[in-house]
Design a protein around this motif. Structure first.
Motif, PDB file in Angstrom:
ATOM      1  N   ALA A 124       7.444 -12.281  42.460  1.00  0.00           N
ATOM      2  CA  ALA A 124       7.448 -11.659  41.131  1.00  0.00           C
ATOM      3  C   ALA A 124       7.120 -10.167  41.204  1.00  0.00           C
ATOM      4  O   ALA A 124       7.182  -9.468  40.201  1.00  0.00           O
ATOM      5  CB  ALA A 124       6.455 -12.384  40.229  1.00  0.00           C
ATOM      6  N   GLY A 125       6.745  -9.705  42.399  1.00  0.00           N
ATOM      7  CA  GLY A 125       6.448  -8.279  42.566  1.00  0.00           C
ATOM      8  C   GLY A 125       5.117  -7.844  41.978  1.00  0.00           C
ATOM      9  O   GLY A 125       4.942  -6.697  41.581  1.00  0.00           O
ATOM     10  N   ILE A 126       4.157  -8.754  41.940  1.00  0.00           N
ATOM     11  CA  ILE A 126       2.856  -8.406  41.367  1.00  0.00           C
ATOM     12  C   ILE A 126       1.772  -8.395  42.448  1.00  0.00           C
ATOM     13  O   ILE A 126       1.596  -9.388  43.159  1.00  0.00           O
ATOM     14  CB  ILE A 126       2.473  -9.402  40.250  1.00  0.00           C
ATOM     15  N   PRO A 127       1.050  -7.275  42.576  1.00  0.00           N
ATOM     16  CA  PRO A 127      -0.008  -7.193  43.593  1.00  0.00           C
ATOM     17  C   PRO A 127      -1.115  -8.219  43.311  1.00  0.00           C
ATOM     18  O   PRO A 127      -1.492  -8.410  42.151  1.00  0.00           O
ATOM     19  CB  PRO A 127      -0.560  -5.763  43.447  1.00  0.00           C
ATOM     20  N   THR A 128      -1.584  -8.858  44.360  1.00  0.00           N
ATOM     21  CA  THR A 128      -2.573  -9.930  44.189  1.00  0.00           C
ATOM     22  C   THR A 128      -3.890  -9.603  44.881  1.00  0.00           C
ATOM     23  O   THR A 128      -3.988  -8.632  45.629  1.00  0.00           O
ATOM     24  CB  THR A 128      -2.066 -11.239  44.826  1.00  0.00           C
ATOM     25  N   ARG A 129      -4.843 -10.450  44.642  1.00  0.00           N
ATOM     26  CA  ARG A 129      -6.083 -10.413  45.410  1.00  0.00           C
ATOM     27  C   ARG A 129      -5.761 -10.926  46.813  1.00  0.00           C
ATOM     28  O   ARG A 129      -4.706 -11.517  47.029  1.00  0.00           O
ATOM     29  CB  ARG A 129      -7.128 -11.321  44.746  1.00  0.00           C
ATOM     30  N   ILE A 130      -6.686 -10.742  47.760  1.00  0.00           N
ATOM     31  CA  ILE A 130      -6.394 -11.165  49.128  1.00  0.00           C
ATOM     32  C   ILE A 130      -6.493 -12.686  49.249  1.00  0.00           C
ATOM     33  O   ILE A 130      -7.122 -13.347  48.421  1.00  0.00           O
ATOM     34  CB  ILE A 130      -7.315 -10.475  50.172  1.00  0.00           C
ATOM     35  N   LYS A 131      -5.867 -13.211  50.305  1.00  0.00           N
ATOM     36  CA  LYS A 131      -5.734 -14.660  50.484  1.00  0.00           C
ATOM     37  C   LYS A 131      -7.088 -15.386  50.473  1.00  0.00           C
ATOM     38  O   LYS A 131      -7.220 -16.451  49.877  1.00  0.00           O
ATOM     39  CB  LYS A 131      -5.002 -14.930  51.806  1.00  0.00           C
ATOM     40  N   LYS A 132      -8.080 -14.789  51.124  1.00  0.00           N
ATOM     41  CA  LYS A 132      -9.411 -15.395  51.198  1.00  0.00           C
ATOM     42  C   LYS A 132      -9.934 -15.712  49.790  1.00  0.00           C
ATOM     43  O   LYS A 132     -10.518 -16.764  49.545  1.00  0.00           O
ATOM     44  CB  LYS A 132     -10.343 -14.397  51.902  1.00  0.00           C
ATOM     45  N   HIS A 133      -9.713 -14.783  48.856  1.00  0.00           N
ATOM     46  CA  HIS A 133     -10.183 -14.997  47.477  1.00  0.00           C
ATOM     47  C   HIS A 133      -9.399 -16.107  46.791  1.00  0.00           C
ATOM     48  O   HIS A 133      -9.945 -16.848  45.982  1.00  0.00           O
ATOM     49  CB  HIS A 133     -10.046 -13.700  46.666  1.00  0.00           C
ATOM     50  N   VAL A 134      -8.110 -16.190  47.125  1.00  0.00           N
ATOM     51  CA  VAL A 134      -7.271 -17.219  46.497  1.00  0.00           C
ATOM     52  C   VAL A 134      -7.734 -18.600  46.968  1.00  0.00           C
ATOM     53  O   VAL A 134      -7.887 -19.530  46.169  1.00  0.00           O
ATOM     54  CB  VAL A 134      -5.774 -16.988  46.828  1.00  0.00           C
ATOM     55  N   ILE A 135      -7.997 -18.716  48.273  1.00  0.00           N
ATOM     56  CA  ILE A 135      -8.487 -19.991  48.823  1.00  0.00           C
ATOM     57  C   ILE A 135      -9.809 -20.371  48.141  1.00  0.00           C
ATOM     58  O   ILE A 135      -9.996 -21.505  47.691  1.00  0.00           O
ATOM     59  CB  ILE A 135      -8.680 -19.899  50.358  1.00  0.00           C
ATOM     60  N   ALA A 136     -10.709 -19.398  48.026  1.00  0.00           N
ATOM     61  CA  ALA A 136     -12.024 -19.664  47.410  1.00  0.00           C
ATOM     62  C   ALA A 136     -11.865 -20.115  45.964  1.00  0.00           C
ATOM     63  O   ALA A 136     -12.575 -21.016  45.493  1.00  0.00           O
ATOM     64  CB  ALA A 136     -12.897 -18.415  47.486  1.00  0.00           C
ATOM     65  N   LYS A 137     -10.926 -19.513  45.272  1.00  0.00           N
ATOM     66  CA  LYS A 137     -10.702 -19.858  43.860  1.00  0.00           C
ATOM     67  C   LYS A 137     -10.213 -21.308  43.730  1.00  0.00           C
ATOM     68  O   LYS A 137     -10.666 -22.050  42.858  1.00  0.00           O
ATOM     69  CB  LYS A 137      -9.660 -18.881  43.274  1.00  0.00           C
ATOM     70  N   ILE A 179      -4.376 -14.546  39.851  1.00  0.00           N
ATOM     71  CA  ILE A 179      -4.860 -13.951  41.102  1.00  0.00           C
ATOM     72  C   ILE A 179      -4.363 -12.506  41.213  1.00  0.00           C
ATOM     73  O   ILE A 179      -4.227 -11.963  42.297  1.00  0.00           O
ATOM     74  CB  ILE A 179      -4.413 -14.764  42.333  1.00  0.00           C
ATOM     75  N   ALA A 180      -4.074 -11.910  40.054  1.00  0.00           N
ATOM     76  CA  ALA A 180      -3.613 -10.520  40.082  1.00  0.00           C
ATOM     77  C   ALA A 180      -4.701  -9.619  40.657  1.00  0.00           C
ATOM     78  O   ALA A 180      -5.890  -9.847  40.442  1.00  0.00           O
ATOM     79  CB  ALA A 180      -3.260 -10.065  38.667  1.00  0.00           C
ATOM     80  N   HIS A 181      -4.276  -8.631  41.396  1.00  0.00           N
ATOM     81  CA  HIS A 181      -5.176  -7.582  41.865  1.00  0.00           C
ATOM     82  C   HIS A 181      -5.849  -6.985  40.629  1.00  0.00           C
ATOM     83  O   HIS A 181      -5.208  -6.868  39.578  1.00  0.00           O
ATOM     84  CB  HIS A 181      -4.335  -6.521  42.586  1.00  0.00           C
ATOM     85  N   THR A 182      -7.137  -6.619  40.722  1.00  0.00           N
ATOM     86  CA  THR A 182      -7.836  -6.145  39.520  1.00  0.00           C
ATOM     87  C   THR A 182      -7.171  -4.916  38.896  1.00  0.00           C
ATOM     88  O   THR A 182      -7.252  -4.712  37.694  1.00  0.00           O
ATOM     89  CB  THR A 182      -9.320  -5.804  39.812  1.00  0.00           C
ATOM     90  N   ARG A 183      -6.483  -4.121  39.732  1.00  0.00           N
ATOM     91  CA  ARG A 183      -5.810  -2.940  39.178  1.00  0.00           C
ATOM     92  C   ARG A 183      -4.292  -3.149  39.114  1.00  0.00           C
ATOM     93  O   ARG A 183      -3.526  -2.189  39.097  1.00  0.00           O
ATOM     94  CB  ARG A 183      -6.146  -1.713  40.015  1.00  0.00           C
ATOM     95  N   ALA A 184      -3.870  -4.411  39.089  1.00  0.00           N
ATOM     96  CA  ALA A 184      -2.430  -4.716  39.171  1.00  0.00           C
ATOM     97  C   ALA A 184      -1.603  -3.933  38.156  1.00  0.00           C
ATOM     98  O   ALA A 184      -0.576  -3.349  38.497  1.00  0.00           O
ATOM     99  CB  ALA A 184      -2.196  -6.210  38.995  1.00  0.00           C
ATOM    100  N   LEU A 185      -2.079  -3.882  36.902  1.00  0.00           N
ATOM    101  CA  LEU A 185      -1.277  -3.235  35.860  1.00  0.00           C
ATOM    102  C   LEU A 185      -1.098  -1.735  36.105  1.00  0.00           C
ATOM    103  O   LEU A 185      -0.101  -1.151  35.697  1.00  0.00           O
ATOM    104  CB  LEU A 185      -1.861  -3.512  34.475  1.00  0.00           C
ATOM    105  N   GLU A 192       9.162  -3.615  33.761  1.00  0.00           N
ATOM    106  CA  GLU A 192       9.531  -5.008  33.541  1.00  0.00           C
ATOM    107  C   GLU A 192       8.537  -5.977  34.196  1.00  0.00           C
ATOM    108  O   GLU A 192       8.171  -6.985  33.610  1.00  0.00           O
ATOM    109  CB  GLU A 192      10.888  -5.223  34.216  1.00  0.00           C
ATOM    110  N   ASP A 193       8.137  -5.647  35.420  1.00  0.00           N
ATOM    111  CA  ASP A 193       7.179  -6.493  36.145  1.00  0.00           C
ATOM    112  C   ASP A 193       5.830  -6.504  35.434  1.00  0.00           C
ATOM    113  O   ASP A 193       5.142  -7.519  35.363  1.00  0.00           O
ATOM    114  CB  ASP A 193       6.999  -5.995  37.587  1.00  0.00           C
ATOM    115  N   LYS A 194       5.477  -5.328  34.904  1.00  0.00           N
ATOM    116  CA  LYS A 194       4.215  -5.200  34.177  1.00  0.00           C
ATOM    117  C   LYS A 194       4.234  -6.097  32.941  1.00  0.00           C
ATOM    118  O   LYS A 194       3.315  -6.869  32.699  1.00  0.00           O
ATOM    119  CB  LYS A 194       4.058  -3.727  33.766  1.00  0.00           C
ATOM    120  N   GLN A 195       5.337  -6.017  32.175  1.00  0.00           N
ATOM    121  CA  GLN A 195       5.473  -6.833  30.960  1.00  0.00           C
ATOM    122  C   GLN A 195       5.471  -8.315  31.306  1.00  0.00           C
ATOM    123  O   GLN A 195       4.954  -9.151  30.567  1.00  0.00           O
ATOM    124  CB  GLN A 195       6.766  -6.478  30.200  1.00  0.00           C
TER     125      GLN A 195
END
Ligand SMILES: *[C@@H]1O[C@H](CO)[C@@H](O)[C@H](O)[C@H]1NC(C)=O
Ligand SMILES: *[C@@H]1O[C@H](CO)[C@@H](O)[C@H](O)[C@H]1NC(C)=O
Ligand SMILES: *[C@@H]1O[C@H](CO)[C@@H](O)[C@H](O)[C@H]1NC(C)=O
Length: 217
Positions: A124-137, A179-185, A192-195
Motif C-alpha cells: 500500500a506504500g505506507i511506512p510502518t513501524r519496525i518488525k519487532k514492534h509488529v511482532i510484539a503487538k 502499524i503505521a510509522h508514527t510520522r507516516a502521514l 492518494e496513499d495518504k488519503q
C-alpha cells in the motif's frame, strides 16, 4: 462429575467407543464440548452427533458450533484479504492459523503473521513501524485473549462485568491493526496513499490497495 458428562460417557459406552476415543472429549457440560486430541478428527463426527443429541435434550442447540472455531475470534484463516489493510481480528485469525493449524509457537506464529501484515502495508506504500514492534503487538493481543479466556474458564459462572469486558475487547478487534510509522502521514509523498491510510483508519475502511483511486470516497 457433571451430570451431562456422566450421561455422555454412558452414551459413549452404549455406542461402544474405545476408552481412548472417550478421552478425546475432555469436557462436556450442557454448553461446551471441547475436542482436544489432534488424532481425533475421525471421531469428531460421531462425537458431534452425540453432543447434538445431548445438547438438544438439555435444551441447547450446539449444532452450529464448529470445533476449529476460536473463542471470540472465529475461524482461523490461512491468509489476509489482499485488498485492504487488515483489522485486528483478521490479523489474529491468521496468527491462530499458524499457531493451531501449523502448530507453530506463539513467537513463530507472531513472526510469520507480522511478515504477512508488513507485506500488505508495503504494497500500500505506507511506512510502518519496525518488525519487532509488529511482532510484539500481535503477541500482546494474543496475551489479552489468553487472559480473558483464563478468566472465563476459572469462573463457574461469568459475571456481567466479565462478559462486558469480553464484548468491549471483541469490539476493539474490528479496528485497523495500525502499524503505521508514527510520522507516516508526513512521510508519505503521494497524496492518494495518504488519503488511503486516513480512510483505512475509519470504521468502514473505504478504499482498496492497488486500485487506481484507492481512497475514492
Ligand atoms: C439447531 O440449529 C440448526 C442451525 O441453526 C437448525 O437447523 C436446527 O433445526 C436446530 N435444531 C433444534 C433442535 O433447534
Ligand atoms: C467449520 O468451519 C470451516 C470453515 O468455515 C468449514 O470448512 C468446516 O467444514 C466446518 N466444520 C464443521 C464440522 O462444520
Ligand atoms: C523471525 O523469523 C525469521 C526467519 O524465519 C528469523 O530470522 C527471526 O529471527 C525471527 N524473529 C523473531 C523475533 O523471532
Amino acid at each position: 462429575m457433571p451430570e451431562t458428562r456422566k450421561r455422555f460417557l454412558r452414551s459413549c459406552t452404549a455406542l461402544s467407543l474405545s476408552l481412548s476415543s472417550r478421552l478425546c472429549l475432555t469436557t462436556v457440560t450442557t454448553q461446551y464440548a471441547f475436542i482436544t486430541h489432534r488424532e481425533c478428527t475421525h471421531f469428531c463426527s460421531l462425537a458431534n452427533r452425540v453432543i447434538i443429541m445431548a445438547s438438544t435434550s438439555a435444551g441447547t442447540n450446539l449444532s452450529t458450533r464448529n470445533k476449529t472455531d476460536i473463542w471470540l475470534i472465529g475461524q482461523p484463516s490461512p491468509q489476509l484479504v489482499q485488498s485492504k489493510l487488515p483489522t485486528i481480528i483478521e490479523v489474529l485469525r491468521v496468527f491462530f492459523y499458524y499457531k493451531n493449524e501449523e502448530k507453530k509457537s506463539v513467537r513463530d506464529s507472531a513472526n510469520s503473521t507480522s511478515c504477512d501484515v508488513l507485506a500488505l502495508w508495503t504494497k500500500a506504500g505506507i511506512p510502518t513501524r519496525i518488525k519487532k514492534h509488529v511482532i510484539a503487538k500481535i503477541e500482546n493481543y494474543y496475551k489479552q485473549w489468553a487472559n480473558l479466556k483464563k478468566n472465563k474458564e476459572n469462573k463457574k459462572k461469568r459475571s456481567e462485568t466479565l462478559k462486558n469486558k469480553e464484548q468491549v475487547w471483541k469490539n476493539k478487534l474490528l479496528h485497523l491493526f495500525d502499524i503505521a510509522h508514527t510520522r507516516a502521514l508526513d512521510m508519505i509523498t503521494i497524496e492518494e496513499d495518504k488519503q488511503f491510510l486516513i480512510a483505512q483508519r475509519q470504521k468502514d475502511r473505504k478504499g482498496q490497495i492497488g486500485a487506481v483511486d484507492k481512497a475514492s470516497l
